[in-house]
Write a protein that holds these residues in place. Sequence first.
Motif, PDB file in Angstrom:
ATOM      1  N   SER A  27       0.840  -1.203   0.000  1.00  0.00           N
ATOM      2  CA  SER A  27       0.000   0.000   0.000  1.00  0.00           C
ATOM      3  C   SER A  27       0.869   1.244   0.000  1.00  0.00           C
ATOM      4  O   SER A  27       1.966   1.238   0.565  1.00  0.00           O
ATOM      5  N   SER A  28       0.357   2.322  -0.592  1.00  0.00           N
ATOM      6  CA  SER A  28       1.089   3.593  -0.562  1.00  0.00           C
ATOM      7  C   SER A  28       1.125   4.135   0.868  1.00  0.00           C
ATOM      8  O   SER A  28       2.162   4.556   1.364  1.00  0.00           O
ATOM      9  N   LEU A  29      -0.045   4.131   1.520  1.00  0.00           N
ATOM     10  CA  LEU A  29      -0.158   4.618   2.905  1.00  0.00           C
ATOM     11  C   LEU A  29      -0.614   3.481   3.798  1.00  0.00           C
ATOM     12  O   LEU A  29      -1.109   2.471   3.313  1.00  0.00           O
ATOM     13  N   LEU A  58      -0.498   5.275  -5.312  1.00  0.00           N
ATOM     14  CA  LEU A  58      -0.821   4.264  -6.331  1.00  0.00           C
ATOM     15  C   LEU A  58      -1.629   3.181  -5.631  1.00  0.00           C
ATOM     16  O   LEU A  58      -1.404   2.906  -4.450  1.00  0.00           O
ATOM     17  N   ASP A  59      -2.554   2.553  -6.357  1.00  0.00           N
ATOM     18  CA  ASP A  59      -3.285   1.411  -5.797  1.00  0.00           C
ATOM     19  C   ASP A  59      -2.281   0.365  -5.328  1.00  0.00           C
ATOM     20  O   ASP A  59      -1.190   0.240  -5.885  1.00  0.00           O
ATOM     21  N   LYS A  60      -2.705  -0.406  -4.349  1.00  0.00           N
ATOM     22  CA  LYS A  60      -1.822  -1.423  -3.759  1.00  0.00           C
ATOM     23  C   LYS A  60      -1.223  -2.367  -4.817  1.00  0.00           C
ATOM     24  O   LYS A  60      -0.045  -2.688  -4.777  1.00  0.00           O
ATOM     25  N   GLU A  61      -2.039  -2.789  -5.784  1.00  0.00           N
ATOM     26  CA  GLU A  61      -1.551  -3.748  -6.792  1.00  0.00           C
ATOM     27  C   GLU A  61      -0.733  -3.082  -7.898  1.00  0.00           C
ATOM     28  O   GLU A  61      -0.028  -3.751  -8.641  1.00  0.00           O
ATOM     29  N   THR A  62      -0.876  -1.760  -8.039  1.00  0.00           N
ATOM     30  CA  THR A  62      -0.173  -1.051  -9.118  1.00  0.00           C
ATOM     31  C   THR A  62       1.296  -0.859  -8.750  1.00  0.00           C
ATOM     32  O   THR A  62       1.619  -0.478  -7.630  1.00  0.00           O
ATOM     33  N   ILE A 156      -8.006   5.069 -14.322  1.00  0.00           N
ATOM     34  CA  ILE A 156      -7.612   4.339 -15.539  1.00  0.00           C
ATOM     35  C   ILE A 156      -8.402   3.041 -15.653  1.00  0.00           C
ATOM     36  O   ILE A 156      -8.890   2.683 -16.727  1.00  0.00           O
ATOM     37  N   ARG A 157      -8.567   2.366 -14.516  1.00  0.00           N
ATOM     38  CA  ARG A 157      -9.215   1.055 -14.512  1.00  0.00           C
ATOM     39  C   ARG A 157     -10.680   1.149 -14.951  1.00  0.00           C
ATOM     40  O   ARG A 157     -11.130   0.382 -15.811  1.00  0.00           O
ATOM     41  N   ALA A 203      -2.787  -5.906 -14.468  1.00  0.00           N
ATOM     42  CA  ALA A 203      -1.584  -5.528 -15.230  1.00  0.00           C
ATOM     43  C   ALA A 203      -1.524  -4.024 -15.487  1.00  0.00           C
ATOM     44  O   ALA A 203      -1.784  -3.559 -16.597  1.00  0.00           O
ATOM     45  N   LEU A 204      -1.196  -3.270 -14.430  1.00  0.00           N
ATOM     46  CA  LEU A 204      -1.089  -1.813 -14.546  1.00  0.00           C
ATOM     47  C   LEU A 204       0.205  -1.352 -13.875  1.00  0.00           C
ATOM     48  O   LEU A 204       0.494  -1.740 -12.741  1.00  0.00           O
ATOM     49  N   HIS A 205       0.957  -0.514 -14.598  1.00  0.00           N
ATOM     50  CA  HIS A 205       2.264  -0.067 -14.116  1.00  0.00           C
ATOM     51  C   HIS A 205       2.445   1.422 -14.397  1.00  0.00           C
ATOM     52  O   HIS A 205       2.199   1.878 -15.520  1.00  0.00           O
ATOM     53  N   ALA A 206       2.833   2.180 -13.369  1.00  0.00           N
ATOM     54  CA  ALA A 206       3.108   3.617 -13.537  1.00  0.00           C
ATOM     55  C   ALA A 206       4.504   3.753 -14.143  1.00  0.00           C
ATOM     56  O   ALA A 206       5.513   3.689 -13.453  1.00  0.00           O
ATOM     57  N   TYR A 207       4.522   3.911 -15.458  1.00  0.00           N
ATOM     58  CA  TYR A 207       5.751   3.765 -16.237  1.00  0.00           C
ATOM     59  C   TYR A 207       6.648   5.014 -16.211  1.00  0.00           C
ATOM     60  O   TYR A 207       7.861   4.918 -16.268  1.00  0.00           O
TER      61      TYR A 207
END
Length: 241
Positions: A27-29, A58-62, A156-157, A203-207
């Motif tokens: 998690s971010s926070l 960012l979402d936990k999974e991202t 985005i999702r 399958a999401l990535h902050a590129y």
Amino acid sequence: MKIPKFADLIIYEDDNVFVVNKPPFISSLDERGDGSSEISMLRLAKNYWEDAQICHRLDKETSGALIFAKNPEAYRSVSMQFERRKVKKVYHAVIEGTHVFDELLVDLPILNTGKGNVSISRQEGKRAETWFQSLKYFKHYTLVECRPVTGRMHQIRIHLATQRASIAGDEMYKGKPVFLSQLKRKYHLGKDQEELPIMKRFALHAYEVTFKPDGENDVTIHAEYPKDFETLLKLLDKFDS
């Protein structure tokens, strides 16, 4: 899950900020209201730099680029850049189906309905805009670039889901996990073996992120794909192109 060494996650650092390539499943926070000792990116960052503040989430999974400020001035500066939509964010996602998005703008308002849920609501939602560009086509999937202008939760999702292009593995928005048996002919599982998805998350990535760490000059930072994202693309290349 093995927690990586925080210093190894840093992909950019100066006197004011540092940017990390966030691993998935953290998690971010700190999660609200759970007294758990579950690790968060902010907690890890504070062990590295005592005054660290997180500038967005960012979402936990991202996975991908996440910015931290080292001091209150830098935090204020970067937060204002986010507020004024001066931060350019680029995400990569693997979506279901073959979709030709050529600078497609999805402009649909998002309503936060609480408890981690959002919906599209033209009446009550807050403005949300995302640009989409297809990068690579496979037989059953597409790699897309997503550039959110606003920063709504799950933006985005849910925007992709409205295009019938759910992110692979994003079950919340009707995306299904990808299994090797779907891609590879004559795939055999051993007796009593249960097949696991190629990616255990969506399958999401902050590129990439572009912002002004010093308030003056733009810096663009790339976050490499994590192993699971890279593996999915390699297997799609091999068995689904």
